[in-house]
Design an enzyme around this catalytic site. Structure first.
Site, short mmCIF file in Angstrom:
data_model
loop_
_atom_site.label_atom_id
_atom_site.label_comp_id
_atom_site.label_asym_id
_atom_site.label_seq_id
_atom_site.Cartn_x
_atom_site.Cartn_y
_atom_site.Cartn_z
N GLU B 95 59.50 38.89 11.56
CA GLU B 95 59.74 38.72 10.12
C GLU B 95 59.49 40.03 9.38
O GLU B 95 60.25 40.42 8.50
CB GLU B 95 58.79 37.66 9.54
CG GLU B 95 58.71 36.35 10.31
CD GLU B 95 59.98 35.53 10.24
OE1 GLU B 95 60.96 35.99 9.61
OE2 GLU B 95 59.98 34.42 10.81
N GLU B 125 61.98 37.28 3.91
CA GLU B 125 61.21 37.74 5.06
C GLU B 125 59.73 37.91 4.70
O GLU B 125 58.86 37.65 5.51
CB GLU B 125 61.79 39.03 5.64
CG GLU B 125 63.26 38.94 6.08
CD GLU B 125 63.55 37.92 7.18
OE1 GLU B 125 62.60 37.26 7.65
OE2 GLU B 125 64.73 37.76 7.55
N HIS B 128 58.43 34.52 5.09
CA HIS B 128 58.18 34.10 6.47
C HIS B 128 56.92 34.78 7.03
O HIS B 128 56.14 34.16 7.75
CB HIS B 128 59.38 34.40 7.35
CG HIS B 128 60.64 33.75 6.84
ND1 HIS B 128 61.89 34.06 7.32
CD2 HIS B 128 60.84 32.82 5.86
CE1 HIS B 128 62.79 33.35 6.67
NE2 HIS B 128 62.19 32.60 5.78
N GLU B 189 68.82 36.12 14.59
CA GLU B 189 68.83 35.00 13.64
C GLU B 189 69.92 33.98 13.97
O GLU B 189 69.68 32.77 13.90
CB GLU B 189 68.99 35.53 12.22
CG GLU B 189 67.81 36.41 11.87
CD GLU B 189 67.72 36.81 10.41
OE1 GLU B 189 66.67 36.55 9.80
OE2 GLU B 189 68.68 37.38 9.89
FE FE2 Z 1 62.82 35.46 8.81
#
Ligand code: FE2
Ligand code: FE2
Lengths: 343, 503
Positions: B95, B125, B128, B189
């Protein structure tokens, strides 16, 4: 005592700033790896040009442990998003309330056309330029706590840029004959905005994240932002039947204060008594302030013709610039004093 | 009512061509991206903020609820909870690397539409990173055994699997920014977040861990937008035929680098740490990587000249064993780790044989022996079953034992007066493309050659709060835990296996 009773029930690898580890510190600290901290093997990958993930030379400032930095606002994603969502909701509501109350009918027509329509909208380009600066700088900062404040500062800018655009669209729907047009042309060609554009492009070319924060938050915002937004729009709005524009501006001012705070904290950190490079750091910060002050002043001063277009002016443009300039000088002087004290 | 379409057009019109100062080329790219393409991000920031705020409220609220209702984390299957100690720090760096990747994309890509998507992803991000760190701390507070959670990111630097994770995930942002986007958005991803954030939550839930699903599924709800970023970036890249010359090679490398770490690692996480058993990683891989990503996504790009990654066939072939090999190495080197291992039971072994026919023939003997070495009084560690520690791959940092120790594709060669090991033909090929990219660090063995295992454990702080019991344990048996003295008594030395082998 049993093993279980002694087991750590919180993170053990972060030194809290205050007595207890804060939520902000827990979810932020040491998420960036560093060979000087826990990752002694170094970087596993280089670019084709030979650069590593992070580089000490990404700023001229020197500090033995960048991870010591703490955002005075203690923001992490959740609290940041909550704060900005609240600001945006307040704008949405302010416009809705003004529309219901018929308040847009009170807006002085010249004010709306010249200041809100023509001037404020150009600001969104400046903000977007700074978004790109900070989005890039967050990539390079030498700790996670720094990366986050830079990331949020970038997001602040693009949020404000969009808030201006949305607000003007709302005005188009509320004020007969009002149109958002020609802002980009003005940004690109109107002499009033060329020093500001020059300054923005020069900021986009800055390759030192330390310099970027010092330049923008300690010089450009307090001078150029104070004159172009606070003095011209926020202070004058109420005298032109406009209580809404000042609210939009005040969200950016709130962001500005927060960014100024952490940048001051950064300067304090690199000039603290125990930092070996503190004198050199202080000299560098001084150099940056000296470099950007004339640029910010030039960008602000070029706005004089816009000030002339304000129907009911509160004092002269010169006074406005001087007020901003004095307040900015006071910020810098206070920092100077503290860092000299520390030395 | 304001028009959303019009609002989108206006907020994308902030770009201009600078004329007063030239921005330096900070992240050189060979790719030429058209200035205008399709927009992957169809939200205004105002809407994005309230959407994310609501998701945050739901997710953090769910964690508090789980606690208030039943202190659920303490009751989850301990075998499963142990592997979260290593999985969370690995994923967390992904992340963080992604946040940096999007920052350099914002700087580099002169395309306002694409940049809209990168902008939101950058903040996602951070989200996350924070969510996973929060979850790690939540487990430190509430899991049955907090040791290993409490030191989470600290051990990332010296741990075998965390180091390999970092090596793969640095690919998100070290190098050409478009190569980074291929690693991050197109491979990690689009292909791998489904097995990580969706499929893994099924196992977590089956094993009594309700916290991980609420965090991971909330993360995954952002991933659809990131996949769209990847697709739009890729579409922009292939729209200029000049890019194709290097696109395929970058794509091949991106796939292999992510596969070489993620698949063995995830295979071990899934298959060796579920107590209440559901599906196998092999099944999930087939579903998400083979059918979904290769079959649907990459296939769609074929008309533009993009082919299935060069080493995909080999990767698929390897899938049969690499998770088991990674599991075996993890268990065999347990004193070097920072979590606990639960020996396989007969029922586990039956499951393995059913899911992976032939498994027992290759791995069964190890597991039978392993069980006998859990009690410290037996005075042995499973490392003793092997002649030496495996060399680590110069490129991917994984042990060179894949796909299976008896048929390992390890290769050793000299470069710059030093011997280097590679786990596979692909990693060697990638090294040869540009060796300097992989030579800027000290290898694990350069740092620890000659160390006694106990010395390694002490130096890296792998001890519990009493200062003598090891954080890592070969079993979940709280009555018979290994101490540093038990380990020291064995006098096992870390030896650089490359010292002995000829090139
Ligand atoms: Fe992410
Ligand atoms: Fe490898």
């Amino acid at each position: 005592m049993s093993l279980e009773a002694k087991a750590p029930r919180d993170f053990t690898y972060i030194r809290p700033r205050k007595r207890r580890l804060s939520e902000y510190e827990a979810v932020t600290c040491y998420t960036q790896p560093d060979p000087d901290v826990f990752d002694k093997q170094g970087w596993y990958l280089r670019s084709a040009e030979g650069r590593t993930a992070w580089r000490k030379e990404s700023t001229r400032l020197r500090h033995p442990h960048w991870f010591d930095f703490r955002d005075p606002a203690g923001l992490w994603q959740r609290t940041y998003v909550r704060l900005q969502a609240e600001q945006e909701r307040s704008l949405e509501r302010a416009v809705e309330d003004a529309a219901r109350a018929g308040a847009f009918a009170d807006f002085e027509p010249t004010w709306v056309r010249e200041l809100v329509g023509a001037h404020y909208r150009v600001w969104s380009f400046f903000e977007y330029g700074l978004f790109r600066c900070f989005a890039q700088a967050q990539r390079e900062t030498l700790s996670d706590t720094l990366g986050n404040v830079y990331c949020f500062a970038g997001f602040d800018r693009v949020r404000h840029a969009q808030a201006i655009v949305i607000y003007l669209m709302d005005l188009e729907g509320q004020i007969e004959g009002f149109q958002d047009a020609g802002a980009k042309e003005r940004w690109l060609g109107d002499p009033v905005y060329q020093p500001a554009r020059r300054m923005t492009e020069e900021l986009m070319a800055v390759d030192d994240w330390g310099e970027l924060a010092v330049a923008v938050h300690l010089v450009v915002d307090p001078i150029f932002g104070e004159v172009g937004l606070s003095e011209m729009l926020r202070r004058h709005g109420p005298f032109h039947g406009d209580a809404v524009t000042p609210l939009v501006v005040s969200t950016a001012e709130r962001d500005r204060r927060r960014n100024c705070d952490w940048t001051e904290e950064l300067v304090r950190m690199v000039t603290a008594a125990e930092v070996p490079a503190r004198d050199e750091n202080r000299r560098i910060v001084g150099e940056w302030v000296a470099r950007w002050t004339p640029r910010a002043l030039a960008a602000a001063e070029a706005l004089a013709p816009v000030h002339e277009r304000i129907p009911r002016r509160l004092g002269t443009f010169r006074e406005a610039v001087e007020r901003a300039s004095a307040a900015q000088a006071a910020i810098v002087a206070a920092l100077e004093a503290r860092s000299t004290e520390a030395a | 009512m304001r028009s959303l379409i019009e609002a989108h057009n206006r907020v994308k019109d902030f770009d201009w061509e600078p004329s007063y100062a030239k921005k330096p080329t900070r992240y050189p790219t060979r790719y030429r991206i058209p200035a205008k393409t399709k927009d992957p991000f169809r939200h205004l920031i105002r809407d994005y903020l309230s959407m994310e705020e609501e998701k945050d409220n739901r997710q953090y609220g769910a964690l508090e609820d789980a606690l208030a209702r039943s202190n659920a984390p303490a009751k989850a299957e301990r075998r499963w909870m142990e592997i979260m100690k290593v999985a969370l720090p690995v994923v967390n760096f992904g992340e963080y690397a992604a946040m940096k990747s999007t920052g350099q994309l914002v700087d580099t890509i002169e395309n306002a539409e694409l940049r809209q998507g990168y902008m939101a992803q950058m903040l996602d991000e951070v989200r996350h990173v924070n969510q996973e760190a929060y979850l790690t701390r939540y487990f430190a507070r509430h899991a049955a055994d907090p040791e290993g959670f409490a030191q989470g990111f600290k051990f990332r630097g010296t741990n075998l699997y965390n180091r390999a994770g970092r090596a793969a995930l640095e690919g998100f942002f070290v190098g050409d920014p478009i190569e980074g986007a291929l690693n991050l958005q197109v491979v990690a991803e689009t292909a791998y977040t489904n097995p990580i954030f969706v499929a893994m939550t099924e196992i977590a839930a089956a094993n009594g861990d309700q916290a991980t699903p609420s965090v991971f599924l909330s993360i995954q709800s952002d991933e659809a937008r990131h996949m769209a970023n990847g697709y739009s970036t890729l579409a922009a890249v292939v729209s200029n035929p000049d890019n194709l010359a290097f696109l395929q090679a970058d794509f091949d490398r991106a796939f292999w680098r992510q596969h070489a770490f993620l698949d063995p690692f995830l295979g071990a996480v899934y298959d060796y740490f579920q107590a209440k058993r559901t599906s196998s990683y092999g099944e999930k891989w087939n579903e998400w990587i083979h059918e979904d990503w290769v079959g649907c996504y990459i296939e769609k790009l074929a008309p533009f000249g993009l082919k299935v990654p060069r080493w995909y066939g080999e990767a698929r072939e390897r899938m049969k064993w690499i998770g088991h090999t990674a599991g075996l190495i993890g268990f065999a080197t347990w004193p070097l780790q920072f979590w606990r291992f639960d020996p396989l039971t007969d029922a586990d072994m039956e499951w393995f044989e059913r899911k992976y026919p032939g498994w027992y023939g290759h791995y069964g003997a190890f597991w039978e022996e392993y069980r006998k070495m859990c009690d410290p009084r037996a005075g042995a560690v499973p490392l003793s079953l092997f002649q030496s520690l495996p060399p680590l791959c110069r490129v991917c940092q994984m042990p060179c034992v894949f796909p299976r120790p008896d048929v390992s594709t390890v290769r050793i060669k000299e470069h710059g007066g030093k011997k280097h090991a590679f786990c596979s033909e692909a990693c060697e090929f990638i090294f040869d493309e540009d060796p300097q990219r992989y030579l800027g660090y000290d290898t694990f063995y350069e740092l620890y050659d000659g160390y006694d295992l106990a010395e390694f454990v002490r130096e890296n702080g792998l001890l519990r709060a009493d200062g003598k019991t090891l954080i890592a344990q070969p079993s979940l048996d709280d009555e018979r835990m290994w101490t540093i003295d038990d380990l020291a008594a064995l006098k096992i030395e870390i030896k650089n296996p490359l010292r002995e082998v000829g090139a």
